[in-house]
Enzyme design. Sequence first.
Site, PDB file in Angstrom:
ATOM      1  N   ARG A 273       0.861  -1.177   0.000  1.00 29.87           N
ATOM      2  CA  ARG A 273       0.000   0.000   0.000  1.00 29.87           C
ATOM      3  C   ARG A 273       0.899   1.230   0.000  1.00 29.87           C
ATOM      4  O   ARG A 273       1.543   1.520   0.996  1.00 29.87           O
ATOM      5  CB  ARG A 273      -0.853  -0.045   1.274  1.00 29.87           C
ATOM      6  CG  ARG A 273      -1.956   0.954   1.340  1.00 29.87           C
ATOM      7  CD  ARG A 273      -2.575   0.926   2.730  1.00 29.87           C
ATOM      8  NE  ARG A 273      -1.751   1.658   3.665  1.00 29.87           N
ATOM      9  CZ  ARG A 273      -1.595   1.362   4.949  1.00 29.87           C
ATOM     10  NH1 ARG A 273      -2.197   0.326   5.463  1.00 29.87           N
ATOM     11  NH2 ARG A 273      -0.832   2.099   5.727  1.00 29.87           N
ATOM     12  N   HIS A 277      -3.410   4.080   5.020  1.00 25.90           N
ATOM     13  CA  HIS A 277      -4.520   3.125   5.101  1.00 25.90           C
ATOM     14  C   HIS A 277      -5.798   3.806   4.618  1.00 25.90           C
ATOM     15  O   HIS A 277      -6.480   3.326   3.722  1.00 25.90           O
ATOM     16  CB  HIS A 277      -4.679   2.634   6.531  1.00 25.90           C
ATOM     17  CG  HIS A 277      -6.021   2.041   6.828  1.00 25.90           C
ATOM     18  ND1 HIS A 277      -6.452   0.872   6.245  1.00 25.90           N
ATOM     19  CD2 HIS A 277      -7.038   2.466   7.616  1.00 25.90           C
ATOM     20  CE1 HIS A 277      -7.671   0.600   6.672  1.00 25.90           C
ATOM     21  NE2 HIS A 277      -8.055   1.549   7.496  1.00 25.90           N
ATOM     22  N   TYR A 286       4.857   5.029  10.970  1.00 29.08           N
ATOM     23  CA  TYR A 286       5.099   3.605  11.190  1.00 29.08           C
ATOM     24  C   TYR A 286       5.908   2.912  10.101  1.00 29.08           C
ATOM     25  O   TYR A 286       6.122   1.711  10.174  1.00 29.08           O
ATOM     26  CB  TYR A 286       3.774   2.864  11.434  1.00 29.08           C
ATOM     27  CG  TYR A 286       2.710   3.066  10.367  1.00 29.08           C
ATOM     28  CD1 TYR A 286       1.669   3.972  10.567  1.00 29.08           C
ATOM     29  CD2 TYR A 286       2.726   2.336   9.184  1.00 29.08           C
ATOM     30  CE1 TYR A 286       0.673   4.151   9.607  1.00 29.08           C
ATOM     31  CE2 TYR A 286       1.740   2.512   8.223  1.00 29.08           C
ATOM     32  CZ  TYR A 286       0.720   3.417   8.442  1.00 29.08           C
ATOM     33  OH  TYR A 286      -0.261   3.587   7.493  1.00 29.08           O
TER      34      TYR A 286
END
Lengths: 379, 325
Positions: A273, A277, A286
Site C-alpha cells: 500500500r 490506510h 510507522y
Amino acid sequence: MAKGESVAGSDIPAGGFVQLLTPDGERVDTVTTADGTTYSVDFTDEEYRGLYRDLVTVRRLDSEAVALQRQGELGIWASLLGQEAAQVGSGRALRPQDMAFPTYREHGVLYCRGIDPIMPFGLFRGVDQGGWDPNEFKFNTYTIVIGSQTLHATGYAMGVTMDGKTGSADGEAVIAYFGDGATSQGEVNESFVWSGVFNAPIVFFCQNNQYAISEPLERQTRVPLYQRAGGYGFPGIRVDGNDVLATYAVTRAALDNARNGQGPTLIEAYTYRMGAHTSSDDPTRYRNGSEVEAWKAKDPISRLKAFLSKQKIAKKDFFAEVDAEANRQALDLRERVLEMPDPQPVTLFDNVYPNGSPEIDAQRTAFAEYQASFEGSAH
Amino acid sequence: MITLGKALNHGLRRALEDDPKVVIMGEDVGKLGGVFRITDALQKDFGEDRVIDTPLAEAGIIGTAVGLAIRGYRPVCEIQFDGFVFPAYNQIVAQVAKMHYRSKGKVRLPLVIRIPFGGGIGAVEHHSESPEAYFAHTPGLKVVTCANPADAYTMIQQAIASDDPVIFFEPKRRYWEKGEVDLDAPLSGAFPLHSARVARPGTDATVLAYGPMVRVALDAATAAAEDGRELEVIDLRSLSPIDYPVIFESVRRTGRAIVVHEAPGNAGLGAEIAARITEECFYSLEAPVLRVTGYDIPYPAARIEEEYLPDLDRVLDAVDRSFGW
C-alpha cells in the site's frame, strides 16, 4: 515457486511467488510451481493495452479521490495506490457470471465489474452507504468490518453449488477480497473452514499490502499467509501482486478450478500500500521512506509500460492518449462527485425493512411533520 | 394436542415443502434433529442440502447464511442456545441488520435465526439467557417469540416467509407444553407477525409478557381472579416492532400496567415499554408502570434459578403494589 530462493535484500519474499513480469518489464513466459501447475498468459496486443489502460485509469481516479478528500469533499478515502495490479489482474480474470465480495478498497475491481466509478464516492462523501446493485453487477456492497464478507462469499458459493452451477468450464465461481489484517479475524478462519468442508467454489484473494493501518505483517502472522490454506485442506499460492499478468493468470486458474468443482484456493497477492490506510492516518509514523522507495521500484504500471515499449506493443502516443483519457475521466468524476446531492432528510427512514415497520413508519411521519413545521419560518 | 417443539417442527417441515429455497442450517440440526429435536427427521426427508449440519462456529452459520440469502435462498439458522449467539453477534448486528439499508434496498436477507432462550431447565451457564434486548435495539432486525404451540406453528412459517431478517426466540422451557394446533390452517389467514395477542381479557390491570413468561402471567391472572381482580394478559409476540396500539388500548382501559420478563431489568424491554406507556397513556394511569424482571446479575446457577426467575408470586406482588399506589 519460480523464484524459489530468498536473498537478503532482494525484492522476492521468502518462499517466492509467481511472477510473469519483472519490475524491469521483462516477460517471464511460464512459471511452474512446486505442485506442477504452470502459469502463463497469452494476451493479444490489444489486451495488453487494455490492461495498461485499466491500471492507469484506476490509479488516476484514485488520485482524484485523494485530492477530493484533501479538499474536504470526501469524509475519508481508502486509496488503492500500489495495489492496481492485484485488483485489475484479479478483476479482469473474473467472468461475467462470477460473484465478487469486496472489502472497502476494491475500487479497481469495482471498475472491472463495469460499475460506474462514482458509486463508492457516495459512501466516502457521506451521501449513501454504497448504492450499486450487487446482483446486477455481481459485486457485493463494500464491507467495512474487516473480514465479515469472506463468510458471505462462502455462503454464496455454497449456494452456487446447491444450484448445480459448478462442475463445468462455464460454471460460476466466487471471489472474496480481504487484506493481511483480516487473516487474523476469526470469521476469515471460519470461512476457510466452511469452504474446505463444503468444497465451495471460491477464491480467497488476500491483498497482502504489508500493513493493517499501522501494524506490519509480523503482527498478523508468523508464517507466509498463503501457507495457511494447507491447514484447511485447499491450495494456497502467492503471486507478485504488483504484476498484473501474474495476478490475472493465478486468479483465472483458481477461478476455473472453483467453477470446475475443485473447490477453494487462497491467493496471497504480495503487494504494498503506497499511501495511507485511509486519508485519516499518517504512514510516516510507522514505516520508513527507504521501504517505500524500494516498493516504488516495483511499481505495477511502470513495469507494464516498460514491457509494452520494449515489445513495441504500444508507443508514446498510446501512453499519452491513455493519460489524457484517464485525466478526462478523473475530471468528469470530480465534477460529478461535487454535484452529488445530499439525500432528502426523510430518506433516513428508507430501506430499514423491505416491507416497512409500523414503528419506523410512525417515526417517518412524525419527522416529516416536524420538518414541515419549519417551512416558511426563519429557519 | 401437540407440543410447542413439535409445532415448530411441523412449521419448519411445511416451510421446507412449500419453498425449495428454504434451507435449515446449524449445529446438530441434521442427523440428531437438534439438541431439542426441533428439526427432527427433517434432514432424513429433505436431504443434506436442505438441512445442513454445519461446522461448529456461530459467526460462520450466520455469515454463510447471509451469502446464501444473497444467492436467493431463505436460510433458517439454528443457534443452539441463547448464550452461544454472541460469537455471531457481529454478523447479526453489523451485517444481517444493515445490508438492506446499506444497499438502498437492493439486497434482501430473508433469513431466520432461531434461538432457544430463557431459563428454567436446570442448565449450566450460557444455556438460560434472555438476550432479546440486544437484538430489539438493532434497527433492521425483527425480533419475535412465541408462547404456545399454535403461535409457534404459525409464527415460524411467517418468519420464514418474511423478507425481513427475523430473530426467532423459542421459549425453551415451554417446548414440551401442549396445545391445539390446526396444521391445515392457511398462512394467509393468520394474524400479522408483529401483532400482539390478548391472551386473557381483563379489566383491572394489564400484564404484559412474552415467550416463557406468558404462562406465568396467565397463572397469576387465574390466581388474582380468586381475589376478585381481573388481569388482562397481553402476549407481545413481537418484540421489535412492539404492537403498541394493542398495549395502549388495554392500559387506557385498565389504568395499570405490569411488564414481566426474565431478562435483567436494566435497559431491558420492560424499561422501553414502561417509557412508551408513560408517554402515551399518562393521564390514564392510576399507578406507575411496574416491572417484574430478572435481577441485574449474570444468569445464576441452576439450583437457585427459581429465585431469579419471575414467578406467580412476584407478579401478584407487583399487582398488589400497583393497586396500593
